[in-house]
Design a protein around this motif. Sequence first.
Motif, PDB file in Angstrom:
ATOM      1  N   ASP A 248       0.692  -1.231  -0.017  1.00 25.04           N
ATOM      2  CA  ASP A 248      -0.144  -0.097  -0.018  1.00 25.04           C
ATOM      3  C   ASP A 248       0.903   1.299  -0.080  1.00 25.04           C
ATOM      4  O   ASP A 248       0.662   2.279  -0.738  1.00 25.04           O
ATOM      5  CB  ASP A 248      -0.888   0.044   1.379  1.00 25.04           C
ATOM      6  CG  ASP A 248      -2.189  -0.841   1.037  1.00 25.04           C
ATOM      7  OD1 ASP A 248      -2.161  -1.643   0.019  1.00 25.04           O
ATOM      8  OD2 ASP A 248      -3.035  -1.070   2.072  1.00 25.04           O
ATOM      9  N   GLU A 249       2.038   1.296   0.862  1.00 23.60           N
ATOM     10  CA  GLU A 249       2.703   2.540   0.762  1.00 23.60           C
ATOM     11  C   GLU A 249       3.402   2.476  -0.766  1.00 23.60           C
ATOM     12  O   GLU A 249       3.786   3.653  -1.152  1.00 23.60           O
ATOM     13  CB  GLU A 249       3.715   2.395   2.040  1.00 23.60           C
ATOM     14  CG  GLU A 249       4.950   1.363   2.025  1.00 23.60           C
ATOM     15  CD  GLU A 249       5.466   1.361   3.217  1.00 23.60           C
ATOM     16  OE1 GLU A 249       6.840   1.798   3.277  1.00 23.60           O
ATOM     17  OE2 GLU A 249       5.050   0.882   4.198  1.00 23.60           O
ATOM     18  N   ASP A 250       3.791   1.695  -1.135  1.00 23.18           N
ATOM     19  CA  ASP A 250       4.469   1.434  -2.600  1.00 23.18           C
ATOM     20  C   ASP A 250       3.496   2.088  -3.559  1.00 23.18           C
ATOM     21  O   ASP A 250       4.065   2.870  -4.523  1.00 23.18           O
ATOM     22  CB  ASP A 250       5.071   0.044  -3.044  1.00 23.18           C
ATOM     23  CG  ASP A 250       6.049  -0.402  -2.035  1.00 23.18           C
ATOM     24  OD1 ASP A 250       6.699   0.226  -1.216  1.00 23.18           O
ATOM     25  OD2 ASP A 250       6.208  -1.586  -2.091  1.00 23.18           O
ATOM     26  N   VAL A 251       2.384   1.566  -3.754  1.00 23.02           N
ATOM     27  CA  VAL A 251       1.248   2.173  -4.570  1.00 23.02           C
ATOM     28  C   VAL A 251       0.830   3.605  -4.159  1.00 23.02           C
ATOM     29  O   VAL A 251       1.139   4.537  -5.052  1.00 23.02           O
ATOM     30  CB  VAL A 251       0.070   1.512  -4.274  1.00 23.02           C
ATOM     31  CG1 VAL A 251      -1.114   2.256  -5.095  1.00 23.02           C
ATOM     32  CG2 VAL A 251       0.254   0.104  -4.907  1.00 23.02           C
ATOM     33  N   GLU A 252       0.955   4.082  -2.928  1.00 22.88           N
ATOM     34  CA  GLU A 252       0.523   5.452  -2.487  1.00 22.88           C
ATOM     35  C   GLU A 252       1.875   6.207  -2.909  1.00 22.88           C
ATOM     36  O   GLU A 252       1.898   7.391  -3.577  1.00 22.88           O
ATOM     37  CB  GLU A 252       0.528   5.676  -1.115  1.00 22.88           C
ATOM     38  CG  GLU A 252       0.264   7.136  -0.521  1.00 22.88           C
ATOM     39  CD  GLU A 252      -0.956   7.800  -1.000  1.00 22.88           C
ATOM     40  OE1 GLU A 252      -0.864   9.092  -1.032  1.00 22.88           O
ATOM     41  OE2 GLU A 252      -1.556   7.017  -1.896  1.00 22.88           O
ATOM     42  N   LEU A 253       3.272   5.913  -2.934  1.00 25.17           N
ATOM     43  CA  LEU A 253       4.173   6.546  -3.350  1.00 25.17           C
ATOM     44  C   LEU A 253       4.068   6.924  -4.636  1.00 25.17           C
ATOM     45  O   LEU A 253       4.546   7.998  -5.184  1.00 25.17           O
ATOM     46  CB  LEU A 253       5.656   5.673  -3.018  1.00 25.17           C
ATOM     47  CG  LEU A 253       6.846   6.432  -3.553  1.00 25.17           C
ATOM     48  CD1 LEU A 253       7.244   7.679  -2.748  1.00 25.17           C
ATOM     49  CD2 LEU A 253       8.036   5.301  -3.329  1.00 25.17           C
ATOM     50  N   ALA A 254       3.995   5.857  -5.670  1.00 27.64           N
ATOM     51  CA  ALA A 254       3.740   6.063  -6.949  1.00 27.64           C
ATOM     52  C   ALA A 254       2.948   7.029  -7.293  1.00 27.64           C
ATOM     53  O   ALA A 254       3.043   7.838  -8.439  1.00 27.64           O
ATOM     54  CB  ALA A 254       3.562   4.854  -7.774  1.00 27.64           C
TER      55      ALA A 254
END
Length: 301
Positions: A248-254
């Motif tokens: 989830d943090e990776d998707v949000e970062l992108a």
Amino acid sequence: MVLHPQAEAAMALWARGPRVSDPGFDVDAQRRLAREQAAAEPREDVARAEDVDADGVPCRLYLPAEAGSGTTGATAVVYLHGGGFVFGDLETHDAQSRRIANRTGAAVLTVHYRRPPEHRFPAAPDDVDTALAWLLEHGPAAGVDTGRPVVLGDSAGANLALVAALRHPGTFAAAVLVYPFVDPRMRFESYHREAGGLGADDAAWYWQQYAGPSADLADPDLAPIDSPLLGTLPPSLVQAAEHDPLVDEDVELARLMREAGVPTELTTYAGMVHGFWRQPAMFDAAEESLAEIADFLRRTV
């Protein structure tokens, strides 16, 4: 989506070992074991693999097999290995460094940054700064094209890669972030939904080792997902694993990077767990990921 059968097998294997969050966990013993395991891994031939002293920071410079004995016109990749900031070194990530060089055709500088608990934040990003400065000054003499360097990292190393790009706007032609570990406050729901290769307790332990008791968890050098300077980043590839607590943090970062105007590609590897990327003997997706990285760099750099 369900776990890929290869991920299920890996999870069963990894469950046999101690967890970092277990009482009395022995960091030194785990480091020794990781080096022993890495010594048994097959290693691809490269044109050159040379240990270098980057102004006090131990590094290893790889030229890809296709470079032969001369110089390479390929760009330089600064590679920052994963390991929760605590684990990993030039030996544990030697095989992956060689694969990166050979798949991308790039020269790879793998950085052995200082690690906690002996050396807490900001020792690691400061070491990356030093190694980068060394590469830009001395790389051409070592047969490396430093005109359009790339920064690449996995997990904690992707945190350091992102911080390096934020600290040095305009320096990198591209960034590759493999399941980046970027939120020390662990605010996202996937920490409670997924446990693929990295438990929430383990993630909290890694952050405690790295940040220490007095760090500001909103410091963008520690939590680059919160940086107000995301718009300064170069074109980037973010790779996530579907069953990783970090997804989830990776998707949000992108999403935040795109919102800030950064050309950002995001791939979420279906059925995969944290740690798949440098385990090609266990995961077919490891080579798929490297192929995607090579293609991204060909199109971008």
